[in-house]
Scaffold this active site. Structure first.
Site, PDB file in Angstrom:
ATOM      1  N   ASP A  91       3.498 -11.835   1.576  1.00  0.00           N
ATOM      2  CA  ASP A  91       2.581 -10.719   0.780  1.00  0.00           C
ATOM      3  C   ASP A  91       1.167 -11.268   1.512  1.00  0.00           C
ATOM      4  O   ASP A  91       0.485 -11.988   1.182  1.00  0.00           O
ATOM      5  CB  ASP A  91       2.404 -11.104  -0.755  1.00  0.00           C
ATOM      6  CG  ASP A  91       1.333 -10.517  -1.575  1.00  0.00           C
ATOM      7  OD1 ASP A  91       0.511 -10.003  -0.997  1.00  0.00           O
ATOM      8  OD2 ASP A  91       1.671  -9.918  -2.678  1.00  0.00           O
ATOM      9  N   HIS A  92       1.127 -10.276   2.276  1.00  0.00           N
ATOM     10  CA  HIS A  92      -0.161 -10.325   3.313  1.00  0.00           C
ATOM     11  C   HIS A  92      -1.509 -10.638   2.484  1.00  0.00           C
ATOM     12  O   HIS A  92      -2.469 -11.257   3.126  1.00  0.00           O
ATOM     13  CB  HIS A  92      -0.092  -9.381   4.531  1.00  0.00           C
ATOM     14  CG  HIS A  92      -0.789  -8.183   3.865  1.00  0.00           C
ATOM     15  ND1 HIS A  92       0.185  -7.176   3.326  1.00  0.00           N
ATOM     16  CD2 HIS A  92      -1.878  -7.726   4.037  1.00  0.00           C
ATOM     17  CE1 HIS A  92      -0.619  -6.043   3.145  1.00  0.00           C
ATOM     18  NE2 HIS A  92      -1.798  -6.395   3.519  1.00  0.00           N
TER      19      HIS A  92
ATOM     20  N   HIS B 292       0.773  -7.422  -4.430  1.00  0.00           N
ATOM     21  CA  HIS B 292      -0.749  -7.845  -4.313  1.00  0.00           C
ATOM     22  C   HIS B 292      -1.658  -8.094  -5.683  1.00  0.00           C
ATOM     23  O   HIS B 292      -2.145  -9.100  -5.748  1.00  0.00           O
ATOM     24  CB  HIS B 292      -1.349  -6.919  -3.242  1.00  0.00           C
ATOM     25  CG  HIS B 292      -0.537  -6.501  -2.029  1.00  0.00           C
ATOM     26  ND1 HIS B 292      -0.025  -7.393  -1.486  1.00  0.00           N
ATOM     27  CD2 HIS B 292      -0.399  -5.112  -1.752  1.00  0.00           C
ATOM     28  CE1 HIS B 292       0.605  -6.887  -0.501  1.00  0.00           C
ATOM     29  NE2 HIS B 292       0.490  -5.495  -0.608  1.00  0.00           N
TER      30      HIS B 292
HETATM   31  P1  NAD Z   1       8.606   0.689  12.126  1.00  0.00           P
HETATM   32  O1  NAD Z   1       9.207   1.916  11.484  1.00  0.00           O
HETATM   33  O2  NAD Z   1       7.298   1.168  12.810  1.00  0.00           O
HETATM   34  O3  NAD Z   1       9.584  -0.204  12.996  1.00  0.00           O
HETATM   35  C1  NAD Z   1      10.865  -0.443  12.545  1.00  0.00           C
HETATM   36  C2  NAD Z   1      11.431  -1.250  13.622  1.00  0.00           C
HETATM   37  O4  NAD Z   1      12.649  -1.485  13.349  1.00  0.00           O
HETATM   38  C3  NAD Z   1      11.287  -0.657  15.233  1.00  0.00           C
HETATM   39  O5  NAD Z   1      11.237  -1.676  16.139  1.00  0.00           O
HETATM   40  C4  NAD Z   1      12.974  -0.159  15.237  1.00  0.00           C
HETATM   41  O6  NAD Z   1      13.261  -0.051  16.479  1.00  0.00           O
HETATM   42  C5  NAD Z   1      13.681  -1.085  14.534  1.00  0.00           C
HETATM   43  N1  NAD Z   1      15.057  -0.628  14.004  1.00  0.00           N
HETATM   44  C6  NAD Z   1      14.910   0.285  13.016  1.00  0.00           C
HETATM   45  N2  NAD Z   1      16.429   0.612  12.782  1.00  0.00           N
HETATM   46  C7  NAD Z   1      16.999  -0.432  13.583  1.00  0.00           C
HETATM   47  C8  NAD Z   1      18.325  -0.546  13.637  1.00  0.00           C
HETATM   48  N3  NAD Z   1      19.272   0.087  13.122  1.00  0.00           N
HETATM   49  N4  NAD Z   1      18.714  -1.754  14.517  1.00  0.00           N
HETATM   50  C9  NAD Z   1      17.763  -2.392  15.197  1.00  0.00           C
HETATM   51  N5  NAD Z   1      16.616  -2.271  15.056  1.00  0.00           N
HETATM   52  C10 NAD Z   1      16.117  -1.149  14.077  1.00  0.00           C
HETATM   53  O7  NAD Z   1       8.156  -0.083  10.731  1.00  0.00           O
HETATM   54  P2  NAD Z   1       6.782  -0.984  10.651  1.00  0.00           P
HETATM   55  O8  NAD Z   1       6.042  -0.371  10.075  1.00  0.00           O
HETATM   56  O9  NAD Z   1       6.655  -1.948  11.571  1.00  0.00           O
HETATM   57  O10 NAD Z   1       7.356  -1.872   9.285  1.00  0.00           O
HETATM   58  C11 NAD Z   1       8.258  -2.927   9.271  1.00  0.00           C
HETATM   59  C12 NAD Z   1       8.272  -3.555   7.922  1.00  0.00           C
HETATM   60  O11 NAD Z   1       7.102  -4.324   7.701  1.00  0.00           O
HETATM   61  C13 NAD Z   1       8.655  -2.749   6.845  1.00  0.00           C
HETATM   62  O12 NAD Z   1       9.284  -3.756   5.800  1.00  0.00           O
HETATM   63  C14 NAD Z   1       7.243  -2.481   6.212  1.00  0.00           C
HETATM   64  O13 NAD Z   1       7.600  -2.355   4.773  1.00  0.00           O
HETATM   65  C15 NAD Z   1       6.462  -3.737   6.402  1.00  0.00           C
HETATM   66  N6  NAD Z   1       5.214  -3.644   6.598  1.00  0.00           N
HETATM   67  C16 NAD Z   1       4.577  -2.977   7.492  1.00  0.00           C
HETATM   68  C17 NAD Z   1       3.299  -2.954   7.413  1.00  0.00           C
HETATM   69  C18 NAD Z   1       2.297  -2.215   8.602  1.00  0.00           C
HETATM   70  O14 NAD Z   1       1.150  -2.349   8.709  1.00  0.00           O
HETATM   71  N7  NAD Z   1       3.216  -1.375   9.333  1.00  0.00           N
HETATM   72  C19 NAD Z   1       2.311  -3.547   6.583  1.00  0.00           C
HETATM   73  C20 NAD Z   1       2.947  -4.362   5.413  1.00  0.00           C
HETATM   74  C21 NAD Z   1       4.374  -4.389   5.579  1.00  0.00           C
END
Ligand code: NAD
Length: 499
Positions: free
Chosen positions: A180-181, A243
């Site tokens: 939970d950032h 949060h």
């Molecule tokens: P994103 O969609 O940008 O990235 C997803 C990643 O997963 C990519 O590298 C993709 O290649 C990989 N991927 C997808 N399907 C795949 C498969 N079948 N096999 C292997 N790899 C696969 O997502 P994101 O925004 O980076 O978010 C990732 C996680 O972090 C999520 O749970 C999101 O809720 C959480 N999160 C993200 C943020 C943010 O700032 N982006 C903030 C808080 C939490």
């Protein structure tokens, strides 16, 4: 004494080409590296769907740090620790290949079998990945193994339980680091210190002296690219379940007997257990939901939520939620905790206002009206600091009072930006300190509280949109406080006399 440097470890990063990795994880890891807080014995194995060579991946990491973080000439050495493997999360053969690479890196860097599995990918894969890691024996190691898992942890209690059962087949509870950032934010971590290290606050921190506490987390941005996920979840699940309730539990918890992970978590859990549950009628009385319509932000017209791409035109999803929470224990009986969070609001801000009770007798004049209450404002973001609102004597012959603000700003003291939440959390995880991660008991209690609200809301169509983009949310959220004789303190810096 805690270690000041991290032990040797391999970080196996799933979702290595994703947005989170690019914007937060690589810049945070590099910050640890340039500050000398990473062991030289570390390697990162990035996995994602796309084909990439190690060199292409290293360039990608380099670019991410240069774009989203602070870089220097150590960057080239840093990225040499990065390796890449294209991977399909549902394919067993893919994990067998991973194991070979992991074993090789283990030897190459003498990593002592220490492994961190970081799942920065879509939550639908969390369970599958954990199960495959065990089946293909990646979790069989002589060193430590830890699973870092991003939010959301389920979308209700039932799905969270199912996910938890899946990951528990491969990792024990104390090996699971649920992110939970908000818990990595400097001023959220400061809540405990402000409370428990100051004799002027802790004795007053109860229902005898505090009239109400307000927690606001407002965003200016709309749903952006997250609509596919967000439209199925909304503000209650996306922000309140994690949060907001985490901040409430830090504000309300009893002092722990020691600063250990177990003691702190157990006090937070007690707060969540003391949250008053609400029946259907009470949900209408204690909760307000909202969805933004169109409006003007920074002089630009912005669309309504229902007009955003990937959002259902009739969507019943809330982009705003406000609540009056009651904590039924000795310390807090009768003190409302008002919380609100929303998208497309006036200002980006996360702030806590602790309002103290009025003096029992007003001896002084203040422009003919009653004294201002004392307020302690904790600025979480973007400003970091505290402001204490006091009353002092107005200079001159009169016995009138005037308000003053005592300000402390983190930035002006340190002269530098405080570390990113992810930098602190990665550091903690590498050292095995799980205090600022969420325990399963907290997740389960938060979901069971929130589920009662979503059950009611899912059966009743809301009258949306009900707040204009660029405003502070629906008017009903003001009524929530007005019926108790209170109002929301502004989220921008304010002079109490103008409120
Ligand atoms: P994103 O969609 O940008 O990235 C997803 C990643 O997963 C990519 O590298 C993709 O290649 C990989 N991927 C997808 N399907 C795949 C498969 N079948 N096999 C292997 N790899 C696969 O997502 P994101 O925004 O980076 O978010 C990732 C996680 O972090 C999520 O749970 C999101 O809720 C959480 N999160 C993200 C943020 C943010 O700032 N982006 C903030 C808080 C939490």
């Amino acid at each position: 004494m805690k270690e000041t440097k991290n032990p040797a470890a391999l970080i196996l990063l799933f979702g290595a080409t994703g947005d989170l990795a690019k914007r937060k994880l690589y810049p945070s890891l590099f910050n640890l590296y340039r500050k000398g807080l990473l062991s030289n014995k570390f390697a990162v194995l990035g996995v994602a769907r796309r084909e990439k060579t190690n060199e292409e991946f290293q360039n990608w990491v380099k670019e991410s740090v240069q774009t989203f973080g602070e870089s220097n000439d150590q960057l080239s050495d840093f990225v040499k620790h990065f390796y890449y493997q294209s991977h399909d999360v549902t394919n067993s053969e893919s994990y067998r290949q991973l194991k070979t690479t992991v074993d090789n890196l283990d030897q190459l860097y003498t990593l002592e079998g220490n492994r961190i599995f970081y799942l920065a990918m879509s939550p639908e894969f969390f369970g599958t990945v954990a199960e495959h890691l065990k089946e293909e024996r990646l979790t069989q190691t002589n060193g430590f193994k830890r699973l870092v898992i991003e939010k959301p942890f389920g979308h209700d209690l039932a799905s969270a339980k199912e996910l938890n059962n899946q990951i528990r087949t491969a990792f024990s509870e104390n090996e699971i680091y649920r992110i939970d950032h908000y818990l990595g934010k400097e001023m959220v971590q400061n809540i405990e210190v402000i409370r428990f290290a100051n004799a002027i606050f802790e004795p007053l921190w109860n229902n005898r002296h505090i009239s109400n506490i307000q927690v606001t987390s407002s965003e200016v941005l709309g749903v952006e690219e997250r609509a596919r996920y967000y439209d199925k979840n909304g503000a209650l699940r996306d922000m309140m379940q994690n949060h907001m309730l985490q901040m409430v539990s830090l504000l309300a918890m009893e002092p722990p007997i020691k600063l250990t992970t177990e003691e702190i978590r157990s006090e937070k859990v007690k707060v969540l257990r003391a949250l008053r549950p609400f029946n259907k009628e009470e949900v209408h009385k204690y909760f307000v939901r909202g969805q933004y319509g169109n409006g003007v932000i920074d002089g630009k017209q912005v669309p309504a939520y229902r007009e955003e791409s990937m959002v259902q035109p009739e969507s019943n999803t809330e982009t705003y939620v406000a609540a009056k929470l009651m904590i039924d224990n000795f310390r807090w009986a009768g003190v409302p905790f008002y919380v609100r969070t929303g998208k497309r609001m006036q200002t980006k801000s996360t702030k806590i206002v602790v309002q103290f009770k009025d003096m029992p007798m007003n001896l002084y004049y203040k422009n003919g009206s009653s004294l201002n209450p004392n307020l302690l404002v904790i600025h979480i973001q973007p400003e970091e600091g505290i402001t204490l609102h006091l009353n002092v004597k107005k200079t001159g012959q009169s016995v009138e009072t005037t308000p003053v603000k005592l300000n402390f700003s983190n930035k002006s003291v340190d002269g530098m930006n405080t570390p990113e939440a992810y930098e602190k959390l990665l550091f903690d995880c590498l050292r095995g300190d799980a205090t600022n991660f969420t325990h399963w008991d907290e997740v389960a209690l938060s979901w069971s509280f929130v589920d009662k609200i979503s059950e009611v809301w899912s059966t009743e169509k809301a009258v949306f949109p009900n707040y204009e983009a660029g405003s502070m949310g629906p008017i009903e959220a003001d009524h929530l406080l007005a019926q108790d004789g209170f109002f929301w303190w502004p989220i921008a810096d304010f002079d109490i006399d103008n409120c």
